[in-house]
Design a protein around this motif. Structure first.
Motif, PDB file in Angstrom:
ATOM      1  N   GLN A  43       0.832  -1.204   0.000  1.00 34.76           N
ATOM      2  CA  GLN A  43       0.000   0.000   0.000  1.00 34.76           C
ATOM      3  C   GLN A  43       0.867   1.255   0.000  1.00 34.76           C
ATOM      4  OE1 GLN A  43      -2.227  -1.120   3.468  1.00 34.76           O
ATOM      5  NE2 GLN A  43      -4.073  -1.479   2.265  1.00 34.76           N
ATOM      6  N   LEU A  44       1.933   1.225   0.766  1.00 37.33           N
ATOM      7  CA  LEU A  44       2.858   2.363   0.773  1.00 37.33           C
ATOM      8  C   LEU A  44       3.476   2.570  -0.602  1.00 37.33           C
ATOM      9  CD1 LEU A  44       4.575   1.823   4.235  1.00 37.33           C
ATOM     10  CD2 LEU A  44       3.088   3.742   3.587  1.00 37.33           C
ATOM     11  N   SER A  45       3.756   1.476  -1.304  1.00 35.99           N
ATOM     12  CA  SER A  45       4.326   1.562  -2.647  1.00 35.99           C
ATOM     13  C   SER A  45       3.337   2.211  -3.620  1.00 35.99           C
ATOM     14  CB  SER A  45       4.711   0.166  -3.132  1.00 35.99           C
ATOM     15  OG  SER A  45       5.175   0.209  -4.443  1.00 35.99           O
ATOM     16  N   VAL A  46       2.085   1.783  -3.571  1.00 34.86           N
ATOM     17  CA  VAL A  46       1.047   2.356  -4.434  1.00 34.86           C
ATOM     18  C   VAL A  46       0.856   3.831  -4.096  1.00 34.86           C
ATOM     19  CG1 VAL A  46      -1.436   2.312  -4.922  1.00 34.86           C
ATOM     20  CG2 VAL A  46      -0.150   0.183  -4.837  1.00 34.86           C
ATOM     21  N   GLN A  47       0.757   4.135  -2.823  1.00 33.39           N
ATOM     22  CA  GLN A  47       0.585   5.516  -2.373  1.00 33.39           C
ATOM     23  C   GLN A  47       1.773   6.367  -2.825  1.00 33.39           C
ATOM     24  OE1 GLN A  47       1.141   6.408   1.846  1.00 33.39           O
ATOM     25  NE2 GLN A  47      -0.859   7.444   1.834  1.00 33.39           N
ATOM     26  N   GLY A  48       2.975   5.823  -2.703  1.00 28.56           N
ATOM     27  CA  GLY A  48       4.180   6.552  -3.108  1.00 28.56           C
ATOM     28  C   GLY A  48       4.223   6.830  -4.599  1.00 28.56           C
ATOM     29  N   ALA A  49       3.804   5.853  -5.408  1.00 29.71           N
ATOM     30  CA  ALA A  49       3.778   6.055  -6.866  1.00 29.71           C
ATOM     31  C   ALA A  49       2.797   7.168  -7.225  1.00 29.71           C
ATOM     32  CB  ALA A  49       3.388   4.758  -7.572  1.00 29.71           C
ATOM     33  N   ALA A  50       1.632   7.154  -6.574  1.00 30.20           N
ATOM     34  CA  ALA A  50       0.645   8.207  -6.832  1.00 30.20           C
ATOM     35  C   ALA A  50       1.170   9.559  -6.356  1.00 30.20           C
ATOM     36  CB  ALA A  50      -0.678   7.870  -6.134  1.00 30.20           C
ATOM     37  N   ARG A  51       1.783   9.589  -5.197  1.00 30.68           N
ATOM     38  CA  ARG A  51       2.319  10.839  -4.644  1.00 30.68           C
ATOM     39  C   ARG A  51       3.390  11.429  -5.565  1.00 30.68           C
ATOM     40  NH1 ARG A  51       3.716  10.013   1.189  1.00 30.68           N
ATOM     41  NH2 ARG A  51       1.476  10.353   1.381  1.00 30.68           N
ATOM     42  N   GLN A  52       4.268  10.586  -6.089  1.00 31.94           N
ATOM     43  CA  GLN A  52       5.322  11.064  -6.986  1.00 31.94           C
ATOM     44  C   GLN A  52       4.726  11.646  -8.262  1.00 31.94           C
ATOM     45  OE1 GLN A  52       8.632  11.034  -5.973  1.00 31.94           O
ATOM     46  NE2 GLN A  52       8.785  12.464  -7.681  1.00 31.94           N
ATOM     47  N   PHE A  53       3.711  10.983  -8.804  1.00 30.14           N
ATOM     48  CA  PHE A  53       3.030  11.487  -9.998  1.00 30.14           C
ATOM     49  C   PHE A  53       2.414  12.860  -9.727  1.00 30.14           C
ATOM     50  CE2 PHE A  53      -0.875  11.890 -12.544  1.00 30.14           C
ATOM     51  CZ  PHE A  53      -0.312  11.875 -13.809  1.00 30.14           C
TER      52      PHE A  53
END
Length: 197
Positions: A43-53
């Motif tokens: 979940q942190l990985s998905v959240q991080g990818a969205a945050r970076q975008f």
């Protein structure tokens, strides 16, 4: 990262999360651990990818879209390429199969960047939900499958002049006449209406 690699990674995260959730809810285990409030690594990985975008693409572009009202087609296409659009579509129809919570992790990040752009992206969720809930397999394959194959936008029209968004008060009708449907009524404020495919 290419779209296929990112989607593979996100699908693994979704499967891992749903497996963990099943175990936590007692899926055969006598002593399932209590549900916690910490995000999993996936979940942190998905959240991080969205945050970076959001940091790289949405925040720098948001003032332009706020000033001009221009629909963010290019941003939506980029978000789709990263797997940040249609996350809730079941895997059997080409989606990531995210549940409500995991989809909310993505949506929350998009909204942090710009609620207008997030609304344009998330309108697909509104339009696709009735299909996910009530369509037959052929309809799901046709309508959800195409949303997973290319960056398309769906429209959602509920609001009527006399009923607002009160679905129970809607007056529009659809009547089958022969092999065609006749739709009568009025709609307004159709989310993504001018851009839907």
């Amino acid at each position: 990262m290419t779209r296929s690699l990112l989607l593979t990674s996100l699908r693994k995260s979704a499967r891992a999360f749903s497996t963990t959730l099943a175990a936590r809810s007692g899926g055969g285990s006598a002593a399932a651990p209590a549900l916690g409030f910490q995000l999993s690594e996936d979940q942190l990985s998905v959240q991080g990818a969205a945050r970076q975008f959001v940091r790289d693409v949405i925040i720098p572009a948001a003032p332009h879209h706020d000033k001009t009202g221009e629909y963010p087609v290019d941003i939506i296409k980029q978000a789709w390429e990263l797997g940040l659009v249609n996350c809730h579509i079941p895997t059997e129809y080409g989606g990531l199969g995210f549940g409500v919570f995991d989809s909310a992790l993505v949506s929350e990040q998009l909204a942090y960047g710009c609620t207008g752009i997030q609304t344009a992206i998330e309108a697909n969720t509104l339009a696709e939900a009735p299909v996910i809930l009530a369509a037959n397999d052929a309809q799901k394959t046709k309508y959800l499958g195409r949303m997973s194959e290319e960056p398309l936008m769906a429209a959602y029209c509920v609001t009527e002049p006399g009923a607002g968004s009160d679905v129970a008060g809607a007056k529009t009708t659809a009547v089958k006449k022969g092999d065609k449907w006749v739709v009568n009524g009025q709609k307004m404020w159709i989310t993504n209406g001018g851009k839907a495919n």
